[in-house]
Scaffold this active site. Structure first.
Site, PDB file in Angstrom:
ATOM      1  N   SER A 616      43.089  37.889  48.468  1.00  0.00           N
ATOM      2  CA  SER A 616      42.800  36.582  47.897  1.00  0.00           C
ATOM      3  C   SER A 616      43.497  35.505  48.740  1.00  0.00           C
ATOM      4  CB  SER A 616      43.203  36.541  46.423  1.00  0.00           C
ATOM      5  OG  SER A 616      42.567  35.471  45.760  1.00  0.00           O
ATOM      6  N   ASP A 691      31.625  39.339  43.989  1.00  0.00           N
ATOM      7  CA  ASP A 691      32.763  38.464  43.687  1.00  0.00           C
ATOM      8  C   ASP A 691      32.256  37.102  43.226  1.00  0.00           C
ATOM      9  OD1 ASP A 691      35.138  36.978  43.687  1.00  0.00           O
ATOM     10  OD2 ASP A 691      35.949  38.040  45.424  1.00  0.00           O
ATOM     11  N   HIS A 723      36.135  40.326  42.353  1.00  0.00           N
ATOM     12  CA  HIS A 723      37.353  39.938  43.066  1.00  0.00           C
ATOM     13  C   HIS A 723      38.398  41.043  42.983  1.00  0.00           C
ATOM     14  CE1 HIS A 723      39.566  36.997  45.269  1.00  0.00           C
ATOM     15  NE2 HIS A 723      40.533  36.919  44.388  1.00  0.00           N
TER      16      HIS A 723
END
Length: 758
Positions: A616, A691, A723
């Site tokens: 991330s 995602d 994600h």
């Protein structure tokens, strides 16, 4: 962006913390000591039962205090949770709701899936994940597989008909009603029985009632859009319209096909949803619109009622997130007035908080960063009084005992690497620490602050939970979780490696905390480093808590595990955080390089074999670190990276970077795409192909630039994964892929040989 941990080592067990020590670190006896134990494998790390032992979650005392309820995962299926109850008098424990027996196994609605994705603690889990006690303590509202059940104390349960697809279910404060959202309208039903009816109208298309909009769920830690008054006379209900929000075409690519979603996604610099707030009676009548001010481009941050239900308190935040107003609203008319405001400093922002409490006399206990650190203040009749102070922060408000004049809160007064429970005497301002040094603690309490549920861990002990009294004394174990006997981690404890901690200095002299776990060191041997990072705001990764099996597995494979908290991260004060203002990808990269430079001075580190990994924001950092500091890292893994901040959402991105329409130069400098051709070291790019948080476009945009400039890299995509890339089989495949890449490009590469990139 709160999902950085989703595939980091913290997905398996929280990262370890420990005491700081000087940067001229020496090899300790513990690091050299011989240990033997059963060998970890990736299959066992991600298998069942969970190696961290039983981990009860959502612990709550029944209103009468006789039962302690929690949700707990199964030994044979670590992602499935059931509801358990412990008799606080006898200590007897039993499963109250069996999710397998009651659940239908039906697939959740798309709205429910998205809500779970927003709340990372629920992603990938099934069964009983949430529940709500009735005020009389006789029943519990339990959602399972998209339907609602009412469970009794004896374990019997009945399905509430007509609740399929229910979102955000609650029992009203006095127990007369059940409320939930379905078909984008708020529904209310009598708890005693009877059909639910919609109390709002018009929820369809882009209009939603009773829900939190995307950025509220994803970035503001607000997951509901309706709030009961304590006396049940009113419900405050959010209405939002996503019509102004741009439509992003998102392909959810799965193993068996591709679904195309026209997702309303408010990217930085684009319009947000229009948010309004109404107050109405439980049957939907008497609706009045709350006056939120003349500027429609605001955030509805928090909504609360005063204890007597006479007023609604609304926190209104401007779009720039530099001002937060506390509004007092008349529920009968919707008229509002500003009680007080928070204003950020120059080149800074407002951090939202849940550490506040409205007291019986109308005063407000409030966490503010106005002196540079997060501390408790008391607002009363227009005046402020500071209750705590110093170069440390209050991290959470746990309870207030107004009769005794005591406030209980979490903070790091004793050590930034520890979170402790403290009691504050409002008369003397005296502070008392109620939990033991050497642990990272969290706590919840009953309404009066007379009993606490404390969960703690440290580098040698997975999370334990106990019941404590108001003095902090442990009354009883709820989950001792001692690593012995048949504990899942017991066979591996003999080989568990200790964690060392220390500090280095940033370029401006600021101390930066690091943590390290090494294999048993052999004299004269140098080891490769698995350098994990996150780097983004609102995160602390170096803490004195339990480090789980995955980090230990890496160490068992010959890696040194290392992690450092750079400037821009949380719990060190505003000046420490504000260094990234309009400047993401700058000081974070600089500080991580300082960590790499320090590692290379250590006699047991192979200076040419420092590999870095992040997910991330950490994935973004991996790319920026290769671009800005070529040759420092032997290779990098970038998981689900944001590569262009104009692609990420408004509330998160604009908080730190400003509006791209006003500061385009800041966004240009922060991009990880522009300088892709500067990458000279091996890179593995990973992304989930469904995602809906960090869109796959981020990785494909970077990949296209790398390909256009003939810059070598490797890529692994995960069909159907969001994600959070993980789950049975998937987690093992992910980490096999990562480690095969790092073994080939770093650990097993002959000394002096170059990687496969340019």
């Amino acid at each position: 962006m709160r999902a950085w941990w989703s595939v980091s080592l913290m997905a398996v067990a929280c990262v370890v913390g420990g005491s700081a020590m000087a940067a001229d670190r020496q090899v300790t006896p513990a690091m050299r000591g011989d240990t033997t134990g059963q060998a970890l494998t990736l299959a066992r790390v991600f298998g069942s039962p969970d190696l961290a032992g039983p981990q009860p979650q959502s612990l709550r005392l029944s209103p009468d205090g006789t039962l302690l309820t929690s949700v707990r995962n199964r030994a044979d299926e670590r992602q499935r949770y059931d509801l358990w109850a412990l008799d606080t008098k006898t200590g007897a424990e039993r499963m109250l709701v069996d999710s397998r027996k009651l659940g239908s196994g039906a697939e959740l609605s798309e709205a429910a899936k998205m809500q779970r994705e927003r709340d990372r603690s629920l992603t990938g889990k099934t069964g009983v994940l949430q529940y709500d006690w009735s005020p009389d303590g006789q029943s519990l509202l339990v959602p399972i597989d998209g339907e609602l059940f009412l469970a009794a104390r004896d374990g019997s349960a009945r399905k509430l008909e007509g609740t399929k697809g229910a979102l955000n279910p609650t029992i009203s404060p006095r127990g007369r009603y059940i409320a939930f959202v379905r078909d984008q309208n708020l529904q209310v039903a009598p708890l005693s029985g009877g059909a639910a009816r919609a109390v709002t109208k018009g929820g369809a298309g882009t209009v939603h009632w009773g829900e939190a909009e995307f950025v509220a769920q994803e970035e503001m830690d607000r997951r509901t859009g309706y709030w009961w008054s304590p006396d049940e006379r009113y419900i405050a209900v959010e209405r939002f319209d996503e019509a102004p929000v741009q439509v992003a075409t998102r392909a959810s690519i799965g193993a068996a096909g591709t679904s195309i979603y026209q997702q309303r996604y408010p990217a930085a610099g684009t319009p947000n949803a229009i948010v309004d707030l109404y107050v109405m009676k439980p049957d939907g009548s008497g609706q009045v619109k709350v006056d939120l001010g003349s500027d429609p481009d605001i955030y509805l941050a928090r909504v609360d009622w005063t204890p007597d239900g006479s007023a609604l308190l609304v926190q209104r935040e401007n779009r720039a997130q530099t001002r937060l107003d506390m509004l007092r609203v008349d529920p009968a008319t919707g008229k509002s007035s500003v009680m007080f405001s928070e204003q950020s400093g120059a080149k800074s922002w407002i951090n939202l908080t849940d550490a506040y409490r409205v007291l019986g006399d109308g005063s407000v206990l409030w966490r503010s960063e106005r002196d540079g650190f997060g501390h408790l203040w008391l607002w009363r009749a227009g005046t402020w009084q500071q209750l705590t102070s110093g170069p440390w922060v209050v991290t959470g408000l746990v309870a207030v005992d107004e009769a005794a004049g005591r406030v209980y809160f979490l903070g790091n007064k004793d050590d930034v690497l520890e979170q402790q429970l403290y009691a504050l005497d409002l008369k003397t301002r005296g502070l008392t620490r109620l939990t033991e040094r050497g642990w990272w603690n969290s706590a919840t309490a009953d309404g009066s602050g007379s009993r606490f549920i404390v969960t703690r861990s440290n580098p040698q002990q997975p999370a334990q939970t106990y019941l404590a009294d108001a003095s902090g004394k442990r009354v009883a174990w709820i989950n001792e979780n001692r690593v012995a006997g048949d504990h899942p981690y017991a066979p591996f404890m003999a080989a568990h490696r200790p964690t060392e901690f220390g500090t280095i200095k940033a370029a401006d002299g600021t101390p930066l905390h690091w943590q390290m776990i090494t294999p048993k060191l052999e004299k004269g041997r140098r080891y490769p480093v698995f350098f994990q990072h996150y780097g983004g705001p609102h995160s602390q990764t170096v803490m004195r808590n339990w480090n789980g099996a995955l980090a230990q597995y890496l160490v068992s494979q010959g890696w040194i595990f290392f992690q450092l908290d750079n400037r821009g991260s949380i719990n060190r004060g505003k000046a420490f955080e504000d260094t990234i203002y309009h400047a993401m990808g700058t000081v974070e990269v600089e500080d991580q390089k300082a960590g790499a430079d320090y590692l290379k001075t250590l006699p047991f580190v192979d200076a040419g074999k420092v590999a870095t990994y992040g997910w991330s924001y950490g994935g973004y950092m991996s790319v920026k670190m290769l671009e800005k500091t070529p040759g420092v890292y032997a290779a990098a893994v970038a998981g689900a990276p944001v590569t262009d901040w104009k692609l990420y959402d408004t509330h998160y991105t604009e908080r730190y970077m400003g509006d791209p329409r006003q500061v385009p130069e800041a966004y240009a400098a922060s991009s990880a795409v522009t300088d892709a051709a500067k990458i000279r070291d091996p890179l593995l790019l990973i992304h989930g192909m469904a995602d809906d948080n960090v869109f796959l476009d981020n990785s494909t945009k970077l990949a296209a630039e790398l390909q256009k400039t003939a810059t070598p890299f490797e890529m692994m995509m995960y069909p159907g994964q969001t994600h959070r890339v993980g789950g049975p089989g998937i987690s093992e495949h992910l980490w096999t892929t990562i480690l095969n890449f790092l073994d080939r490009e770093v650990k097993n590469r002959p000394a002096g040989a170059k990687g496969t990139a340019k």
